[in-house]
Design a protein around this motif. Structure first.
Motif, PDB file in Angstrom:
ATOM      1  N   TYR A 110     -49.295  91.618 123.158  1.00 18.03           N
ATOM      2  CA  TYR A 110     -48.333  90.955 122.277  1.00 18.03           C
ATOM      3  C   TYR A 110     -48.728  89.495 122.100  1.00 18.03           C
ATOM      4  O   TYR A 110     -49.398  88.905 122.945  1.00 18.03           O
ATOM      5  CB  TYR A 110     -46.909  91.057 122.843  1.00 18.03           C
ATOM      6  N   ARG A 111     -48.306  88.934 120.990  1.00 19.86           N
ATOM      7  CA  ARG A 111     -48.608  87.541 120.692  1.00 19.86           C
ATOM      8  C   ARG A 111     -47.322  86.726 120.789  1.00 19.86           C
ATOM      9  O   ARG A 111     -46.276  87.143 120.302  1.00 19.86           O
ATOM     10  CB  ARG A 111     -49.200  87.410 119.282  1.00 19.86           C
ATOM     11  N   GLY A 112     -47.425  85.557 121.422  1.00 25.09           N
ATOM     12  CA  GLY A 112     -46.249  84.717 121.585  1.00 25.09           C
ATOM     13  C   GLY A 112     -45.561  84.989 122.905  1.00 25.09           C
ATOM     14  O   GLY A 112     -46.170  85.420 123.882  1.00 25.09           O
ATOM     15  N   ASP A 113     -44.256  84.742 122.939  1.00 22.91           N
ATOM     16  CA  ASP A 113     -43.468  84.953 124.147  1.00 22.91           C
ATOM     17  C   ASP A 113     -43.011  86.396 124.244  1.00 22.91           C
ATOM     18  O   ASP A 113     -42.661  87.014 123.241  1.00 22.91           O
ATOM     19  CB  ASP A 113     -42.240  84.028 124.149  1.00 22.91           C
ATOM     20  N   PHE A 114     -42.957  86.910 125.451  1.00 26.81           N
ATOM     21  CA  PHE A 114     -42.568  88.297 125.646  1.00 26.81           C
ATOM     22  C   PHE A 114     -41.128  88.549 125.218  1.00 26.81           C
ATOM     23  O   PHE A 114     -40.792  89.630 124.723  1.00 26.81           O
ATOM     24  CB  PHE A 114     -42.742  88.674 127.118  1.00 26.81           C
ATOM     25  N   ASP A 115     -40.264  87.544 125.394  1.00 22.80           N
ATOM     26  CA  ASP A 115     -38.864  87.727 125.008  1.00 22.80           C
ATOM     27  C   ASP A 115     -38.655  87.609 123.507  1.00 22.80           C
ATOM     28  O   ASP A 115     -37.612  87.997 122.992  1.00 22.80           O
ATOM     29  CB  ASP A 115     -37.960  86.738 125.749  1.00 22.80           C
ATOM     30  N   ASP A 116     -39.660  87.093 122.795  1.00 24.60           N
ATOM     31  CA  ASP A 116     -39.569  87.001 121.337  1.00 24.60           C
ATOM     32  C   ASP A 116     -40.976  87.032 120.746  1.00 24.60           C
ATOM     33  O   ASP A 116     -41.423  86.089 120.104  1.00 24.60           O
ATOM     34  CB  ASP A 116     -38.850  85.711 120.932  1.00 24.60           C
ATOM     35  N   PRO A 117     -41.703  88.132 120.941  1.00 26.70           N
ATOM     36  CA  PRO A 117     -43.090  88.201 120.463  1.00 26.70           C
ATOM     37  C   PRO A 117     -43.163  88.234 118.939  1.00 26.70           C
ATOM     38  O   PRO A 117     -42.283  88.767 118.273  1.00 26.70           O
ATOM     39  CB  PRO A 117     -43.611  89.497 121.077  1.00 26.70           C
ATOM     40  N   PRO A 152     -46.139  97.429 108.013  1.00 30.00           N
ATOM     41  CA  PRO A 152     -45.966  95.983 108.180  1.00 30.00           C
ATOM     42  C   PRO A 152     -45.699  95.561 109.617  1.00 30.00           C
ATOM     43  O   PRO A 152     -45.943  94.409 109.982  1.00 30.00           O
ATOM     44  CB  PRO A 152     -44.775  95.658 107.272  1.00 30.00           C
ATOM     45  N   GLU A 153     -45.215  96.493 110.443  1.00 23.65           N
ATOM     46  CA  GLU A 153     -44.928  96.157 111.829  1.00 23.65           C
ATOM     47  C   GLU A 153     -46.200  95.967 112.644  1.00 23.65           C
ATOM     48  O   GLU A 153     -46.224  95.188 113.600  1.00 23.65           O
ATOM     49  CB  GLU A 153     -44.077  97.254 112.466  1.00 23.65           C
ATOM     50  N   PHE A 154     -47.292  96.640 112.255  1.00 22.69           N
ATOM     51  CA  PHE A 154     -48.523  96.605 113.027  1.00 22.69           C
ATOM     52  C   PHE A 154     -49.715  96.066 112.239  1.00 22.69           C
ATOM     53  O   PHE A 154     -50.800  95.919 112.798  1.00 22.69           O
ATOM     54  CB  PHE A 154     -48.847  97.999 113.561  1.00 22.69           C
ATOM     55  N   ARG A 155     -49.528  95.773 110.967  1.00 22.18           N
ATOM     56  CA  ARG A 155     -50.636  95.257 110.164  1.00 22.18           C
ATOM     57  C   ARG A 155     -51.011  93.853 110.620  1.00 22.18           C
ATOM     58  O   ARG A 155     -50.153  93.009 110.857  1.00 22.18           O
ATOM     59  CB  ARG A 155     -50.242  95.237 108.686  1.00 22.18           C
ATOM     60  N   LEU A 156     -52.314  93.592 110.755  1.00 21.40           N
ATOM     61  CA  LEU A 156     -52.788  92.297 111.207  1.00 21.40           C
ATOM     62  C   LEU A 156     -52.680  91.259 110.104  1.00 21.40           C
ATOM     63  O   LEU A 156     -52.949  91.535 108.933  1.00 21.40           O
ATOM     64  CB  LEU A 156     -54.247  92.386 111.657  1.00 21.40           C
ATOM     65  N   ARG A 157     -52.289  90.056 110.492  1.00 27.58           N
ATOM     66  CA  ARG A 157     -52.295  88.891 109.606  1.00 27.58           C
ATOM     67  C   ARG A 157     -53.280  87.877 110.169  1.00 27.58           C
ATOM     68  O   ARG A 157     -53.487  87.797 111.381  1.00 27.58           O
ATOM     69  CB  ARG A 157     -50.915  88.252 109.507  1.00 27.58           C
ATOM     70  N   ASN A 158     -53.842  87.072 109.294  1.00 28.11           N
ATOM     71  CA  ASN A 158     -54.851  86.108 109.736  1.00 28.11           C
ATOM     72  C   ASN A 158     -54.320  85.142 110.784  1.00 28.11           C
ATOM     73  O   ASN A 158     -55.043  84.766 111.720  1.00 28.11           O
ATOM     74  CB  ASN A 158     -55.389  85.326 108.534  1.00 28.11           C
ATOM     75  N   TRP A 159     -53.079  84.743 110.677  1.00 25.95           N
ATOM     76  CA  TRP A 159     -52.522  83.772 111.618  1.00 25.95           C
ATOM     77  C   TRP A 159     -52.343  84.352 113.014  1.00 25.95           C
ATOM     78  O   TRP A 159     -52.134  83.605 113.986  1.00 25.95           O
ATOM     79  CB  TRP A 159     -51.181  83.234 111.113  1.00 25.95           C
ATOM     80  N   GLN A 160     -52.474  85.666 113.161  1.00 28.53           N
ATOM     81  CA  GLN A 160     -52.297  86.288 114.464  1.00 28.53           C
ATOM     82  C   GLN A 160     -53.551  86.214 115.335  1.00 28.53           C
ATOM     83  O   GLN A 160     -53.510  86.579 116.513  1.00 28.53           O
ATOM     84  CB  GLN A 160     -51.877  87.753 114.289  1.00 28.53           C
ATOM     85  N   HIS A 165     -51.224  88.427 124.927  1.00 28.18           N
ATOM     86  CA  HIS A 165     -50.902  88.725 126.323  1.00 28.18           C
ATOM     87  C   HIS A 165     -50.759  90.233 126.514  1.00 28.18           C
ATOM     88  O   HIS A 165     -50.394  90.952 125.589  1.00 28.18           O
ATOM     89  CB  HIS A 165     -49.603  88.029 126.728  1.00 28.18           C
ATOM     90  N   ALA A 166     -51.036  90.684 127.731  1.00 32.35           N
ATOM     91  CA  ALA A 166     -50.965  92.112 128.034  1.00 32.35           C
ATOM     92  C   ALA A 166     -49.694  92.448 128.804  1.00 32.35           C
ATOM     93  O   ALA A 166     -49.203  91.658 129.613  1.00 32.35           O
ATOM     94  CB  ALA A 166     -52.183  92.534 128.841  1.00 32.35           C
ATOM     95  N   ALA A 167     -49.171  93.636 128.538  1.00 30.49           N
ATOM     96  CA  ALA A 167     -48.006  94.168 129.246  1.00 30.49           C
ATOM     97  C   ALA A 167     -48.211  95.659 129.436  1.00 30.49           C
ATOM     98  O   ALA A 167     -49.079  96.273 128.816  1.00 30.49           O
ATOM     99  CB  ALA A 167     -46.729  93.899 128.459  1.00 30.49           C
TER     100      ALA A 167
END
Length: 295
Positions: A110-117, A152-160, A165-167
């Protein structure tokens, strides 16, 4: 049919989306098994039961995760799916049976914080877990990323591009229990890069000027094409014929379209190449050396 074990952003929790259930797991006849899975996933996607972010394991299954391993870099282009192998260890109580049909484990990033990825990716299949003792098991799975994904939930965007982080998650769908643990490791998900070079004229007389051109480009996940990587430092390097070592001659920058152009003086036979050191969003890459015959 495979399970699509994808990390999703739902009510601040790391949730799993089960799009299909393989027959090998549906030991109790199919429909009731699917119902149990649906109940577990619904619990994890509800605001009340969402698992909070924490480095320590959370949940009621009593499983913890350790020794998580993943590639330092995952390079993703514009068309070909990429699979990154992951492995980790489970530690659990005597009441957990990793060999049971109702037990499943998945890894995700996941990208960002786990509580709000802001984004998540997972595997197309659950991990394979093998017990190594009465209370431990080793698991091996994959993170499957498809740059042509249209959801759209899993499509990659350039800013990503950058640090993810792994979970990991362990589920007993029959008992309706689970454990989740975040921040197990990090990896760089990068926009794949390309670099070309051409030295001319060939052949060339000793002492005359060589013009070396090329292009630095990287994957654009939104257009699914490669585009010039602008304003990046790139080294011009030379390797003498018979040698295995490149020497840096100068450093230049790519222009507004990613193009490269410079000159140097021809001295001896050898290979010219451009070399890019990479950034957090784009991997390092070296052009294949272009041989020049100096007469």
């Amino acid at each position: 049919m495979p399970i699509r074990a994808s990390v999703a952003v739902v009510s601040g929790a790391l949730a799993l989306s089960a799009l299909a259930v393989p027959a090998a797991h549906a030991a109790d006849g199919g429909s009731s098994y699917r119902s149990e899975i649906a109940k577990v996933f619904a619990q994890h996607t509800s605001g009340e039961a969402a698992i909070s972010a924490a480095p320590a394991p959370e949940g009621d299954l009593g499983v913890s995760f350790s020794d998580f391993k993943i590639a330092k870099v995952i390079k993703v282009g514009t068309t070909a799916p990429v699979s990154a192998v992951v492995s980790y260890q489970l530690t659990y109580g005597a009441d957990v049976d990793v060999d049971a049909d109702s037990f499943l484990s998945f890894a995700g990033i996941y990208r960002g914080d786990f509580d709000d990825p802001s984004a998540g990716q997972g595997g197309d299949e659950p991990a394979t877990c093998v017990a190594t003792s009465a209370t431990t098991a080793t698991c091996k799975g994959a993170i499957d990323i498809d740059p042509t994904e249209v959801d759209p939930e899993f499509r990659l965007r350039n800013w990503q591009a950058g640090t993810w982080h792994a979970a990991a998650v362990a589920l007993d769908v029959k008992a309706g229990k689970s454990s989740t643990q975040s921040d197990l490791a990090t990896t760089l998900v990068q926009r794949n890069s390309r670099l070309t070079v051409n030295a001319a004229p060939e052949p060339v007389k000793k002492g005359l000027t060589l013009t070396v051109t090329g292009k630095l480009s990287r994957a654009n996940w939104e257009t699914r094409k490669y585009a010039g990587y602008t304003d990046q430092s790139v080294k011009l390097q030379f390797r003498k014929k018979g040698s295995s070592t490149y020497t840096t001659l100068k450093t230049i920058k790519s222009n507004s379209t990613g193009d490269l152009k410079t000159t140097t003086t021809a001295s001896v036979d050898g290979y010219y190449r451009f070399a890019f050191a990479g950034t957090s969003t784009t991997p390092a890459v070296n052009a294949t050396g272009d041989f020049v015959d100096v007469q």
